[in-house]
Enzyme design. Structure first.
Site, PDB file in Angstrom:
ATOM      1  N   SER A  27       0.816  -1.214   0.000  1.00 50.63           N
ATOM      2  CA  SER A  27       0.000   0.000   0.000  1.00 50.63           C
ATOM      3  C   SER A  27       0.854   1.270   0.000  1.00 50.63           C
ATOM      4  O   SER A  27       1.699   1.469   0.866  1.00 50.63           O
ATOM      5  CB  SER A  27      -0.907   0.022   1.233  1.00 50.63           C
ATOM      6  OG  SER A  27      -1.805  -1.055   1.220  1.00 50.63           O
ATOM      7  N   HIS A  58      -3.109   0.459  -4.833  1.00 46.99           N
ATOM      8  CA  HIS A  58      -2.586  -0.683  -5.587  1.00 46.99           C
ATOM      9  C   HIS A  58      -3.064  -0.521  -7.040  1.00 46.99           C
ATOM     10  O   HIS A  58      -4.232  -0.769  -7.347  1.00 46.99           O
ATOM     11  CB  HIS A  58      -3.117  -2.004  -5.014  1.00 46.99           C
ATOM     12  CG  HIS A  58      -2.654  -2.290  -3.618  1.00 46.99           C
ATOM     13  ND1 HIS A  58      -1.761  -3.297  -3.337  1.00 46.99           N
ATOM     14  CD2 HIS A  58      -2.943  -1.702  -2.444  1.00 46.99           C
ATOM     15  CE1 HIS A  58      -1.537  -3.327  -2.032  1.00 46.99           C
ATOM     16  NE2 HIS A  58      -2.243  -2.366  -1.468  1.00 46.99           N
ATOM     17  N   HIS A  80      -5.066  -9.742  -1.875  1.00 49.02           N
ATOM     18  CA  HIS A  80      -5.370 -10.073  -0.492  1.00 49.02           C
ATOM     19  C   HIS A  80      -6.513 -11.074  -0.447  1.00 49.02           C
ATOM     20  O   HIS A  80      -7.448 -11.009  -1.255  1.00 49.02           O
ATOM     21  CB  HIS A  80      -5.776  -8.829   0.301  1.00 49.02           C
ATOM     22  CG  HIS A  80      -4.802  -7.702   0.237  1.00 49.02           C
ATOM     23  ND1 HIS A  80      -4.738  -6.845  -0.839  1.00 49.02           N
ATOM     24  CD2 HIS A  80      -3.855  -7.287   1.120  1.00 49.02           C
ATOM     25  CE1 HIS A  80      -3.794  -5.939  -0.610  1.00 49.02           C
ATOM     26  NE2 HIS A  80      -3.241  -6.183   0.554  1.00 49.02           N
ATOM     27  N   TYR A  82      -8.807 -11.116   1.669  1.00 47.33           N
ATOM     28  CA  TYR A  82     -10.052 -10.437   2.033  1.00 47.33           C
ATOM     29  C   TYR A  82     -10.777  -9.829   0.830  1.00 47.33           C
ATOM     30  O   TYR A  82     -11.962  -9.480   0.918  1.00 47.33           O
ATOM     31  CB  TYR A  82      -9.805  -9.364   3.101  1.00 47.33           C
ATOM     32  CG  TYR A  82      -8.970  -8.176   2.676  1.00 47.33           C
ATOM     33  CD1 TYR A  82      -9.437  -7.212   1.786  1.00 47.33           C
ATOM     34  CD2 TYR A  82      -7.698  -7.989   3.211  1.00 47.33           C
ATOM     35  CE1 TYR A  82      -8.669  -6.127   1.425  1.00 47.33           C
ATOM     36  CE2 TYR A  82      -6.920  -6.905   2.860  1.00 47.33           C
ATOM     37  CZ  TYR A  82      -7.421  -5.976   1.965  1.00 47.33           C
ATOM     38  OH  TYR A  82      -6.656  -4.891   1.606  1.00 47.33           O
ATOM     39  N   GLU A  83     -10.084  -9.689  -0.303  1.00 43.98           N
ATOM     40  CA  GLU A  83     -10.743  -9.172  -1.498  1.00 43.98           C
ATOM     41  C   GLU A  83     -11.668 -10.189  -2.142  1.00 43.98           C
ATOM     42  O   GLU A  83     -12.411  -9.858  -3.062  1.00 43.98           O
ATOM     43  CB  GLU A  83      -9.686  -8.738  -2.518  1.00 43.98           C
ATOM     44  CG  GLU A  83      -8.827  -7.566  -2.075  1.00 43.98           C
ATOM     45  CD  GLU A  83      -7.736  -7.261  -3.083  1.00 43.98           C
ATOM     46  OE1 GLU A  83      -8.023  -6.575  -4.081  1.00 43.98           O
ATOM     47  OE2 GLU A  83      -6.593  -7.726  -2.876  1.00 43.98           O
ATOM     48  N   ALA A 110       2.787  -2.574   4.177  1.00 44.19           N
ATOM     49  CA  ALA A 110       2.475  -1.600   5.219  1.00 44.19           C
ATOM     50  C   ALA A 110       1.907  -2.378   6.395  1.00 44.19           C
ATOM     51  O   ALA A 110       1.107  -3.293   6.207  1.00 44.19           O
ATOM     52  CB  ALA A 110       1.457  -0.583   4.704  1.00 44.19           C
ATOM     53  N   MET A 208      -2.362  -7.513   6.751  1.00 41.37           N
ATOM     54  CA  MET A 208      -3.348  -8.351   6.064  1.00 41.37           C
ATOM     55  C   MET A 208      -2.803  -8.951   4.773  1.00 41.37           C
ATOM     56  O   MET A 208      -3.560  -9.264   3.860  1.00 41.37           O
ATOM     57  CB  MET A 208      -4.599  -7.519   5.759  1.00 41.37           C
ATOM     58  CG  MET A 208      -5.201  -6.846   6.971  1.00 41.37           C
ATOM     59  SD  MET A 208      -6.528  -5.707   6.504  1.00 41.37           S
ATOM     60  CE  MET A 208      -6.751  -4.792   8.041  1.00 41.37           C
ATOM     61  N   SER A 209      -1.485  -9.133   4.692  1.00 43.04           N
ATOM     62  CA  SER A 209      -0.887  -9.642   3.455  1.00 43.04           C
ATOM     63  C   SER A 209       0.376 -10.427   3.777  1.00 43.04           C
ATOM     64  O   SER A 209       0.623 -10.805   4.913  1.00 43.04           O
ATOM     65  CB  SER A 209      -0.539  -8.463   2.525  1.00 43.04           C
ATOM     66  OG  SER A 209       0.503  -7.683   3.087  1.00 43.04           O
ATOM     67  N   ASN A 232       1.335   2.842  11.038  1.00 44.47           N
ATOM     68  CA  ASN A 232       0.512   3.242  12.188  1.00 44.47           C
ATOM     69  C   ASN A 232       0.800   2.274  13.327  1.00 44.47           C
ATOM     70  O   ASN A 232       1.315   1.178  13.100  1.00 44.47           O
ATOM     71  CB  ASN A 232      -0.973   3.202  11.831  1.00 44.47           C
ATOM     72  CG  ASN A 232      -1.405   1.825  11.312  1.00 44.47           C
ATOM     73  OD1 ASN A 232      -1.285   1.535  10.122  1.00 44.47           O
ATOM     74  ND2 ASN A 232      -1.889   0.979  12.206  1.00 44.47           N
ATOM     75  N   HIS A 244      -7.320   3.711   6.335  1.00 43.33           N
ATOM     76  CA  HIS A 244      -6.411   3.371   5.239  1.00 43.33           C
ATOM     77  C   HIS A 244      -5.736   4.622   4.690  1.00 43.33           C
ATOM     78  O   HIS A 244      -4.582   4.577   4.229  1.00 43.33           O
ATOM     79  CB  HIS A 244      -7.171   2.645   4.128  1.00 43.33           C
ATOM     80  CG  HIS A 244      -6.288   2.158   3.018  1.00 43.33           C
ATOM     81  ND1 HIS A 244      -5.371   1.143   3.181  1.00 43.33           N
ATOM     82  CD2 HIS A 244      -6.151   2.573   1.722  1.00 43.33           C
ATOM     83  CE1 HIS A 244      -4.729   0.931   2.049  1.00 43.33           C
ATOM     84  NE2 HIS A 244      -5.176   1.791   1.156  1.00 43.33           N
TER      85      HIS A 244
END
Length: 274
Positions: A27, A58, A80, A82-83, A110, A208-209, A232, A244
């Site tokens: 990201s 992306h 990902h 989650y997509e 990230a 998440m990746s 963060n 995000h």
């Protein structure tokens, strides 16, 4: 695994030089391809069977070129789970890289900082992973052409590569931290209670990746280095809401530093092969 061969056939028709190094850009980090000489971009949609990226930050294309004197290919945007992708689709670029003859893979991402000594903007070399996504891209029939049924995960990265990089960064006075990355499915950010649990299990970072790609790279024997940008602090570490937009903002803020680290990482490959 026939699909990976079809992907390769589509891509090589556009290439004059095969990449030696592959990079997965997370990201807000796709700007690194601006450093490529003689870039050639191929949209993911042009590659049969290749997934498409849907996350802001992306762009969704493969960019080939020369970077720090080496032929490279970079993913501007990763996939990902989650997509809605299948787990084997998330890891499919790794096998395309293997088909193209890539020997070194640099993954960036990230992440949220769990380790309280980290701060937003820090760059961390991931030295181990925790799979709290509880998904494995190697599930199903194994194709021995790529790797063994049960790949060893005792060392997920190439520590010789990391050693050279750390030496170069020390001379350049660039700080590089090290830590363990915890994968969660997303797309919701983690709760403070989950972060406390991950901290108890030894996680320094959360995201998440990355983990599916790491497993696939280990499976097919590609040398690996993982660099994480702490964009963060994780939920509950600080009293701040997570968005995000803030992730992308921090990634953009540290562009010069992150670009320098990636440049040194690619240059380090030459030294590891001497």
């Amino acid at each position: 695994m026939r699909l990976y061969t079809e992907m390769k056939e589509t891509v090589v028709r556009r290439l004059t030089t095969f990449p030696k190094v592959a990079m997965i850009l997370g990201s807000g980090l796709g700007y690194l391809t601006e450093q490529f000489e003689e870039p050639l971009a191929i949209d993911y949609r042009e590659i049969p069977g290749f997934p498409t990226a849907t996350v802001e930050g992306h762009s969704g294309r493969l960019v080939f070129g020369t970077f720090q004197g080496l032929p490279v290919v970079a993913m501007e945007g990763r996939f990902h789970f989650y997509e809605g992708h299948r787990i084997e689709d998330v890891s499919s670029p790794i096998y395309l890289f293997k088909e193209l003859g890539v020997s070194n893979l640099l993954i960036t991402n990230a992440s949220g900082g769990i380790n309280r000594s980290f701060s937003p903007g820090d760059i961390v070399a991931v030295t181990d992973i925790i799979n709290f996504g509880f998904r494995n891209p190697l599930r199903g029939e194994n194709d021995r052409r790529y790797g063994p049924r049960f790949p060893d995960m005792s060392e997920i990265i190439d520590f010789a590569w990391l050693k050279v990089l750390k030496s170069r960064l020390e001379k350049a006075k660039i700080d590089l931290k090290e830590g363990t990355y915890c994968w969660t499915l997303g797309p919701s950010y983690e709760t403070p209670a989950e972060i406390r649990a991950f901290e108890f299990f030894g996680a320094d970072l959360v995201g998440m990746s990355t983990v599916p790609e790491v497993i696939a790279a280990r499976h097919c024997g590609i040398k690996l280095l993982v660099l994480s940008c702490v964009t963060n602090m994780a939920s509950g570490i600080l009293k701040e809401k997570l968005t995000h937009a803030d992730v992308v903002k921090t990634a953009n803020r540290i562009r010069p530093k992150f670009t320098a680290v990636v440049q040194h990482a690619v240059e380090s490959i030459k030294e590891t092969e001497q």
